[in-house]
Design a protein around this motif. Structure first.
Motif, PDB file in Angstrom:
ATOM      1  N   GLN A  87       0.794  -1.102   0.023  1.00 40.26           N
ATOM      2  CA  GLN A  87       0.182  -0.222  -0.258  1.00 40.26           C
ATOM      3  C   GLN A  87       0.911   1.118   0.056  1.00 40.26           C
ATOM      4  OE1 GLN A  87      -2.801   0.114   3.368  1.00 40.26           O
ATOM      5  NE2 GLN A  87      -4.339   0.967   2.227  1.00 40.26           N
ATOM      6  N   VAL A  88       1.854   1.298   0.716  1.00 38.00           N
ATOM      7  CA  VAL A  88       3.132   2.216   0.783  1.00 38.00           C
ATOM      8  C   VAL A  88       3.464   2.695  -0.571  1.00 38.00           C
ATOM      9  CG1 VAL A  88       5.034   3.214   1.641  1.00 38.00           C
ATOM     10  CG2 VAL A  88       3.310   2.377   3.199  1.00 38.00           C
ATOM     11  N   LEU A  89       3.908   1.610  -1.012  1.00 35.09           N
ATOM     12  CA  LEU A  89       4.811   1.508  -2.577  1.00 35.09           C
ATOM     13  C   LEU A  89       3.700   2.090  -3.575  1.00 35.09           C
ATOM     14  CD1 LEU A  89       6.783  -1.650  -2.160  1.00 35.09           C
ATOM     15  CD2 LEU A  89       7.672   0.792  -2.075  1.00 35.09           C
ATOM     16  N   THR A  90       2.570   1.735  -3.486  1.00 34.04           N
ATOM     17  CA  THR A  90       1.682   2.258  -4.446  1.00 34.04           C
ATOM     18  C   THR A  90       0.832   3.611  -4.375  1.00 34.04           C
ATOM     19  OG1 THR A  90      -0.003   0.740  -3.664  1.00 34.04           O
ATOM     20  CG2 THR A  90       1.267  -0.125  -5.399  1.00 34.04           C
ATOM     21  N   CYS A  91       0.864   4.115  -3.031  1.00 36.36           N
ATOM     22  CA  CYS A  91       0.029   5.232  -2.580  1.00 36.36           C
ATOM     23  C   CYS A  91       0.533   6.495  -3.502  1.00 36.36           C
ATOM     24  CB  CYS A  91       0.453   5.481  -1.048  1.00 36.36           C
ATOM     25  SG  CYS A  91      -0.474   7.164  -0.502  1.00 36.36           S
ATOM     26  N   GLU A  92      -0.698   7.284  -3.792  1.00 37.48           N
ATOM     27  CA  GLU A  92      -0.455   8.232  -4.792  1.00 37.48           C
ATOM     28  C   GLU A  92      -0.056   9.494  -4.048  1.00 37.48           C
ATOM     29  OE1 GLU A  92      -4.403   8.926  -6.118  1.00 37.48           O
ATOM     30  OE2 GLU A  92      -4.516   7.138  -6.934  1.00 37.48           O
ATOM     31  N   GLN A  93      -0.212   9.705  -2.578  1.00 37.12           N
ATOM     32  CA  GLN A  93       0.275  10.598  -1.705  1.00 37.12           C
ATOM     33  C   GLN A  93       0.815  10.222  -0.560  1.00 37.12           C
ATOM     34  OE1 GLN A  93      -2.911  13.781  -1.873  1.00 37.12           O
ATOM     35  NE2 GLN A  93      -3.917  12.246  -3.093  1.00 37.12           N
ATOM     36  N   PRO A  94       2.031   9.561  -0.273  1.00 32.30           N
ATOM     37  CA  PRO A  94       2.591   8.863   0.898  1.00 32.30           C
ATOM     38  C   PRO A  94       2.985  10.134   1.443  1.00 32.30           C
ATOM     39  CG  PRO A  94       4.194   8.683  -0.851  1.00 32.30           C
ATOM     40  CD  PRO A  94       2.865   9.045  -1.799  1.00 32.30           C
ATOM     41  N   VAL A  95       2.867   9.959   3.161  1.00 33.03           N
ATOM     42  CA  VAL A  95       3.213  10.930   3.962  1.00 33.03           C
ATOM     43  C   VAL A  95       4.292  10.464   4.941  1.00 33.03           C
ATOM     44  CG1 VAL A  95       2.285  12.468   5.676  1.00 33.03           C
ATOM     45  CG2 VAL A  95       0.801  12.150   3.776  1.00 33.03           C
ATOM     46  N   SER A  96       5.523  11.009   4.894  1.00 32.94           N
ATOM     47  CA  SER A  96       6.576  10.538   5.645  1.00 32.94           C
ATOM     48  C   SER A  96       6.824   8.792   5.946  1.00 32.94           C
ATOM     49  CB  SER A  96       6.301  10.966   7.265  1.00 32.94           C
ATOM     50  OG  SER A  96       5.952  12.322   7.418  1.00 32.94           O
ATOM     51  N   GLY A  97       6.855   8.431   4.378  1.00 33.23           N
ATOM     52  CA  GLY A  97       6.996   6.918   4.543  1.00 33.23           C
ATOM     53  C   GLY A  97       5.744   6.112   4.625  1.00 33.23           C
TER      54      GLY A  97
END
Length: 365
Positions: free
Chosen positions: A24-34
């Motif tokens: 989910q982190v790797l594909t997130c459009e707007q990751p926040v602080s990792g």
């Protein structure tokens, strides 16, 4: 982020949950602080295992159908701790025969290659989650190794294993490892209570019986036959106690029992997974007895409502080979899940346990 991550830990401790969270982190459009934002479309689709760039694969039987796989993916999307893998539940029916689970070479060369051959559909990364990756056969493992040796940009492999030593050394050396410990009794109990699947008292007992696995705890909580089964375990042990070292009935058994043959006849009428669950419960009962025999903390005993019976068995059988009895019970479970004859296994187990109460260490075979 390494291109290959190996998550190692016992069944039901959260390896798959962590792998899905990383995807989910790797594909997130707007990751926040990792961290994944949790609100974008990519996060929603990844959480539902419907993201075009996130692929979760099972070690599975050769004859598995697409609908079987889709049904199990839906289980995971609904509850990451649900029993959904084929390794621990390969039969089509609860009482059906178990099917061998592997990653064959053709599947690696075709299916995985298809997933990573194209660029990410939504632009950030392609993630392949391989559950029970230790089930690669040799040819498949060597084929997969080539993907690790020549990693594509923005392509990540997340491997979950119960034992990392089941992987080829060359695969292990190309992965970053994270070891996930068994969950604490307190954390499991809290989840069971929060989900309203068990009272606080029952949750505490189930947490001990689950041996650090939330998946197992949820299965136990959902077992409508559990209470009856726990009484059956006690009756089985009383029956075993009433056998002399040669396996014959003592002239004066310590308490009235249904009798080992009748108990075995009752147990064998259950599904194979129910017989395995009975043996799991028996193992925990014997572990409780071993803990008491060592003067351990009685608050750690799983079968609190049977504590007095456990004390009596320990006091009346001071020479009991409890560690051996635990081992052979676990071996018996292995035979049951391997489709051995239930009546023969349980009959021999009763004989071995009866001798174990007198300090003998007989073989199950």
């Amino acid at each position: 982020m390494p291109h290959a991550l190996c998550l190692e830990g016992a069944d039901g401790v959260g390896k798959r949950l962590l792998a899905c969270a990383v995807a989910q982190v790797l594909t997130c459009e707007q990751p926040v602080s990792g961290r994944a934002c949790g609100t974008c479309g990519s996060c929603f689709r990844a959480a539902q295992l419907r993201h075009p760039d996130v692929h979760l694969l099972f070690a599975q039987p050769k004859d598995v159908t697409v609908s079987e796989v889709q049904e199990r993916l839906a289980r995971i999307a609904s509850d990451p701790f649900a029993r959904a893998d084929f390794v621990h539940q390969s039969s089509k029916k609860a009482d059906g025969p178990q099917r061998q689970c592997i990653y064959p070479v053709d599947r690696v060369r075709i299916e995985i290659q298809q997933h990573i051959a194209r660029f990410p559909v939504e632009g950030r990364a392609t993630v392949v989650i391989l559950t029970h990756a230790e089930y690669f056969n040799t040819q498949a493992a060597n084929a997969f190794l080539k993907f690790l040796e020549e990693p594509r940009p923005n392509t990540y492999f997340l491997l979950t294993v119960e034992r990392a030593d089941g992987l080829l050394d060359t695969i292990r050396s190309r992965c970053q490892h994270i070891r996930i410990p068994r969950l604490t009794h307190e954390s499991i109990s809290e989840v069971l209570v929060d989900r309203k699947v068990a009272s606080a008292t029952d949750a505490a007992a189930l947490a001990v019986m689950a041996d650090g696995s939330l998946t197992r705890a949820l299965e136990l909580a959902a077992d409508q036959d559990l209470q009856h089964q726990r009484h059956r375990i006690l009756a089985f042990l009383r029956g075993v106690y009433g056998l002399d070292p040669s396996g014959r009935r003592r002239s004066q058994p310590p308490s009235p029992t249904l009798g080992i043959p009748a108990l075995i006849d009752e147990i064998k009428r259950g599904r194979r997974d129910q017989v395995a669950s009975f043996l799991d419960g028996l193992t925990h009962w014997l572990r409780d007895a071993y803990r008491i025999s060592l003067g351990g903390d009685e608050r750690e005993v799983a079968n609190q409502d049977q504590l007095e019976a456990i004390r009596r068995l320990v006091e009346s059988s001071p020479d009991a080979a409890l560690t051996h009895m635990i081992t052979v019970t676990e071996e018996a479970r292995g035979f049951i899940v391997s489709n051995a004859n239930t009546e023969q296994v349980l009959t021999r187990l009763a004989q071995v346990l009866g001798r174990g109460l007198h300090g003998e260490r007989a073989s199950l075979l």
